[in-house]
Design a protein around this motif. Structure first.
Motif, PDB file in Angstrom:
ATOM      1  N   SER A 192       0.848  -1.189   0.000  1.00 43.29           N
ATOM      2  CA  SER A 192       0.000   0.000   0.000  1.00 43.29           C
ATOM      3  C   SER A 192       0.883   1.237   0.000  1.00 43.29           C
ATOM      4  N   SER A 193       0.319   2.355  -0.447  1.00 38.61           N
ATOM      5  CA  SER A 193       1.087   3.601  -0.530  1.00 38.61           C
ATOM      6  C   SER A 193       0.352   4.707   0.226  1.00 38.61           C
ATOM      7  N   PRO A 194       1.050   5.387   1.182  1.00 39.11           N
ATOM      8  CA  PRO A 194       2.440   5.208   1.564  1.00 39.11           C
ATOM      9  C   PRO A 194       2.661   3.897   2.320  1.00 39.11           C
ATOM     10  N   CYS A 195       3.929   3.453   2.317  1.00 35.69           N
ATOM     11  CA  CYS A 195       4.299   2.181   2.954  1.00 35.69           C
ATOM     12  C   CYS A 195       5.433   2.432   3.938  1.00 35.69           C
ATOM     13  N   PHE A 196       5.383   1.794   5.084  1.00 34.91           N
ATOM     14  CA  PHE A 196       6.423   1.953   6.104  1.00 34.91           C
ATOM     15  C   PHE A 196       7.801   1.776   5.483  1.00 34.91           C
ATOM     16  N   SER A 197       8.671   2.724   5.737  1.00 31.93           N
ATOM     17  CA  SER A 197       9.994   2.745   5.115  1.00 31.93           C
ATOM     18  C   SER A 197      10.810   1.498   5.457  1.00 31.93           C
ATOM     19  N   GLY A 198      10.618   0.938   6.654  1.00 31.07           N
ATOM     20  CA  GLY A 198      11.353  -0.260   7.034  1.00 31.07           C
ATOM     21  C   GLY A 198      11.023  -1.447   6.143  1.00 31.07           C
ATOM     22  N   LEU A 199       9.770  -1.556   5.719  1.00 31.08           N
ATOM     23  CA  LEU A 199       9.376  -2.623   4.811  1.00 31.08           C
ATOM     24  C   LEU A 199       9.979  -2.413   3.422  1.00 31.08           C
ATOM     25  N   LEU A 200       9.998  -1.161   2.969  1.00 25.61           N
ATOM     26  CA  LEU A 200      10.609  -0.867   1.665  1.00 25.61           C
ATOM     27  C   LEU A 200      12.103  -1.167   1.697  1.00 25.61           C
ATOM     28  N   ASN A 201      12.753  -0.823   2.789  1.00 26.72           N
ATOM     29  CA  ASN A 201      14.179  -1.129   2.934  1.00 26.72           C
ATOM     30  C   ASN A 201      14.414  -2.640   2.913  1.00 26.72           C
ATOM     31  N   LEU A 202      13.541  -3.370   3.587  1.00 29.91           N
ATOM     32  CA  LEU A 202      13.661  -4.823   3.621  1.00 29.91           C
ATOM     33  C   LEU A 202      13.523  -5.414   2.215  1.00 29.91           C
ATOM     34  N   LEU A 203      12.534  -4.948   1.460  1.00 29.97           N
ATOM     35  CA  LEU A 203      12.315  -5.461   0.112  1.00 29.97           C
ATOM     36  C   LEU A 203      13.495  -5.138  -0.795  1.00 29.97           C
ATOM     37  N   GLN A 204      14.066  -3.956  -0.624  1.00 27.13           N
ATOM     38  CA  GLN A 204      15.235  -3.594  -1.425  1.00 27.13           C
ATOM     39  C   GLN A 204      16.403  -4.510  -1.082  1.00 27.13           C
ATOM     40  N   ASN A 205      16.593  -4.752   0.192  1.00 28.66           N
ATOM     41  CA  ASN A 205      17.683  -5.607   0.648  1.00 28.66           C
ATOM     42  C   ASN A 205      17.531  -7.040   0.155  1.00 28.66           C
ATOM     43  N   MET A 206      16.288  -7.482  -0.021  1.00 30.75           N
ATOM     44  CA  MET A 206      16.021  -8.849  -0.465  1.00 30.75           C
ATOM     45  C   MET A 206      15.908  -8.969  -1.989  1.00 30.75           C
ATOM     46  N   GLY A 207      16.117  -7.865  -2.688  1.00 25.87           N
ATOM     47  CA  GLY A 207      16.108  -7.921  -4.142  1.00 25.87           C
ATOM     48  C   GLY A 207      14.735  -8.056  -4.766  1.00 25.87           C
ATOM     49  N   ARG A 208      13.689  -7.578  -4.073  1.00 27.99           N
ATOM     50  CA  ARG A 208      12.339  -7.616  -4.619  1.00 27.99           C
ATOM     51  C   ARG A 208      11.943  -6.239  -5.164  1.00 27.99           C
ATOM     52  N   SER A 209      11.120  -6.247  -6.202  1.00 28.89           N
ATOM     53  CA  SER A 209      10.515  -5.018  -6.706  1.00 28.89           C
ATOM     54  C   SER A 209       9.153  -4.842  -6.041  1.00 28.89           C
ATOM     55  N   VAL A 210       8.597  -3.650  -6.184  1.00 28.34           N
ATOM     56  CA  VAL A 210       7.288  -3.393  -5.579  1.00 28.34           C
ATOM     57  C   VAL A 210       6.340  -2.764  -6.593  1.00 28.34           C
ATOM     58  N   ILE A 211       5.063  -2.936  -6.319  1.00 24.40           N
ATOM     59  CA  ILE A 211       4.010  -2.166  -6.972  1.00 24.40           C
ATOM     60  C   ILE A 211       3.224  -1.504  -5.849  1.00 24.40           C
ATOM     61  N   GLU A 212       3.272  -0.176  -5.810  1.00 21.50           N
ATOM     62  CA  GLU A 212       2.514   0.558  -4.795  1.00 21.50           C
ATOM     63  C   GLU A 212       1.074   0.721  -5.247  1.00 21.50           C
ATOM     64  N   LEU A 213       0.156   0.433  -4.327  1.00 20.39           N
ATOM     65  CA  LEU A 213      -1.267   0.618  -4.585  1.00 20.39           C
ATOM     66  C   LEU A 213      -1.774   1.824  -3.804  1.00 20.39           C
ATOM     67  N   PRO A 214      -2.517   2.726  -4.445  1.00 18.10           N
ATOM     68  CA  PRO A 214      -3.046   3.881  -3.721  1.00 18.10           C
ATOM     69  C   PRO A 214      -3.905   3.450  -2.536  1.00 18.10           C
ATOM     70  N   CYS A 215      -3.764   4.165  -1.448  1.00 22.01           N
ATOM     71  CA  CYS A 215      -4.572   3.907  -0.248  1.00 22.01           C
ATOM     72  C   CYS A 215      -5.109   5.261   0.206  1.00 22.01           C
ATOM     73  N   TYR A 216      -6.320   5.579  -0.161  1.00 19.54           N
ATOM     74  CA  TYR A 216      -6.903   6.882   0.136  1.00 19.54           C
ATOM     75  C   TYR A 216      -8.307   6.707   0.694  1.00 19.54           C
ATOM     76  N   LYS A 217      -8.743   7.706   1.460  1.00 19.82           N
ATOM     77  CA  LYS A 217     -10.028   7.627   2.160  1.00 19.82           C
ATOM     78  C   LYS A 217     -10.141   6.332   2.972  1.00 19.82           C
ATOM     79  N   ALA A 218      -9.010   5.960   3.572  1.00 20.93           N
ATOM     80  CA  ALA A 218      -8.933   4.761   4.418  1.00 20.93           C
ATOM     81  C   ALA A 218      -9.302   3.494   3.671  1.00 20.93           C
ATOM     82  N   GLN A 219      -9.049   3.481   2.368  1.00 22.79           N
ATOM     83  CA  GLN A 219      -9.342   2.295   1.569  1.00 22.79           C
ATOM     84  C   GLN A 219      -8.206   2.003   0.602  1.00 22.79           C
TER      85      GLN A 219
END
Length: 477
Positions: A192-219
């Protein structure tokens, strides 16, 4: 029929909405309240506590109770809507451990932790365990701890089985193992976007790519999620659903159920980071996505890092249909979790201290949220948008003309670090946002020791400095 205290508190809320009671109006003392409404002191306490929990009252120590406006009535941040695309995580700016400060990391001060009780639990656990403490730990985790955790969450209407839990070295460790057994380097994971920076750092460290999904109006944008699942563009999902860091809100039960159903329909694992689950400002703990998972496609991860002590490094995972692979990985790579920590936490839960601690802690955090909102609203421009957290320990702040990276550069000179909004994305969003930890109090309580009062006042002074830096940055625009 509703309890008397609920009926009275609902009437008070209605009176505020209708202008009969006004913001900042002082309420009767508890003793006066019992006489006015002909109720017991217990009913009066319950009524005021409910109004405090819902945000209709706040306390001024040694003065009394005052009408306030619930945080959800105020201006909250807006979130972008965009088409999801594959991107590469990047390691966010790192600040040395000793310089991070109370606003930077989502963590509690030592004085809010049950230190003495934990010490007693440690001593009792040591005596009870005896020589078992010196053996290699069970790599699934101590059965007594797993049983205690299962019972604890089952009492909160989230049934768990002890033999399906795996104990880990914290929540991030649990998430990392879940990523490792469900995906491979080069795979793409939906977040989800925004996403906790620690999780993004973890994914980068593990060599994974991401697709951010909009998260607005609590959905969360589930339409885009399903389209990605249909196109087989993602290998797994990594979501938080409760008191999401950094926004603070919870996804609806309908959305949680839909995510679990999508996981089954497309047979794609959902890794759920639920570390803030038990920090609800109300008396009700929300349910995780895992609750609606009937086929085992959700790997549910959490820990005591935010509720008991970050230094314990104790978490867990319920990996569903991936149990065998998960347990095998833990056996090969980690060889179990520290025995004495497991036994101590087990003792803390079984003696009832954990439940009592959570009730006190969540009330305190709700009070902190009101403190921070009050100061920020007072010192920042009127158009500032501040998140309305339902729980957790962070605030997300947004101001149209602010550049949070520039503010952070100046704040570091003043030793007032925080998390810049750009750390929570792999895209070009949230430049005008920042995240603050609210674990530390900024209002001095006259009943506290002089040292604690001084700490609160000193921290408030730092928040004032930060607000001045934000105002200066916005004025330049």
């Amino acid at each position: 029929m509703a309890a008397r205290y609920i009926t009275i508190s609902d009437t008070i809320i209605s009176d505020v909405d209708n202008g009969v009671l006004v913001i900042d109006q002082r309420m009767p003392s508890l003793r006066q309240f019992t006489q006015l409404h002909d109720v017991s002191m217990t009913t009066a306490n319950n009524c005021y506590q409910r109004l405090l929990d819902l945000g209709w009252l706040h306390v001024k120590p040694q003065i009394g109770y005052f009408i306030t406006q619930p945080l959800n009535k105020q201006s909250t941040p807006s979130y972008p809507q965009f088409n999801a695309q594959i991107s590469k995580p990047k390691i966010s700016q790192s600040i040395e451990q000793g310089l991070r400060g109370p606003f930077y990391t989502a963590q509690l001060p030592a004085e809010l932790l049950p230190q003495e009780t934990l010490s007693r639990c440690l001593r009792r656990a040591s005596l009870r365990a005896g020589t078992a403490l010196f053996a290699y730990p069970d790599y699934q985790g101590d059965i007594e701890l797993r049983t205690a955790l299962a019972g604890h969450f089952t009492q909160q209407h989230f049934p768990l089985k002890a033999d399906k839990l795996v104990i880990t070295n914290g929540c991030m460790d649990a998430v990392r193992s879940a990523i490792e057994i469900t995906t491979s380097p080069g795979d793409t994971i939906a977040v989800s976007s925004p996403c906790f920076s620690g999780l993004l750092n973890l994914l980068q460290n593990m060599g994974r790519s991401v697709i951010e999904l909009p998260c607005y109006k609590a959905q969360l944008d589930l339409d885009q999620l399903e389209a990605l699942l249909q196109a087989k563009r993602i290998a797994a999902c990594l979501f938080s659903a409760n008191h999401i860091n950094p926004q603070g809100f919870c996804l609806s039960n309908q959305q949680k159920q839909s995510i679990a159903e999508l996981a089954l329909r497309y047979q794609v694992p959902v890794i759920e980071d639920d570390i803030y689950l038990e920090l609800s400002y109300s008396n009700t703990t929300p349910l995780p996505i895992k609750y609606w998972d009937k086929s085992g496609w959700v790997l549910w991860c959490s820990s005591v890092s935010k509720t008991i002590a970050a230094g314990y490094r104790l978490g867990w995972c319920e990996p569903g249909r991936f149990f065998d692979a998960y347990l095998q990985l833990r056996n090969v790579q980690f060889f179990g979790v520290n025995n004495i920590v497991q036994h101590t936490v087990c003792e803390f839960i079984n003696t009832g201290h954990y439940a009592k601690h959570l009730k006190k802690l969540t009330t305190t955090l709700a009070s902190h949220a009101r403190q921070y909102h009050s100061v920020l609203r007072e010192l920042l421009p009127e158009k500032t948008k501040i998140s309305v957290a339902e729980g957790g320990m962070v605030i997300w702040l947004q101001l149209e003309n602010m550049n949070s990276k520039t503010v952070l550069h100046e704040a570091l000179k003043q030793n007032v670090p925080f998390r810049a909004g750009s750390e929570f994305t792999t895209l070009e969003y949230y430049q005008n946002c920042l995240r603050l930890n609210i674990g530390w109090p900024i209002v001095a309580n006259e009943k506290e020791t002089a040292e604690k009062q001084a700490q609160a006042l000193a921290l408030r002074a730092k928040l004032v400095i930060l607000c001045e830096l934000i105002n200066a940055n916005v004025a330049v625009k």
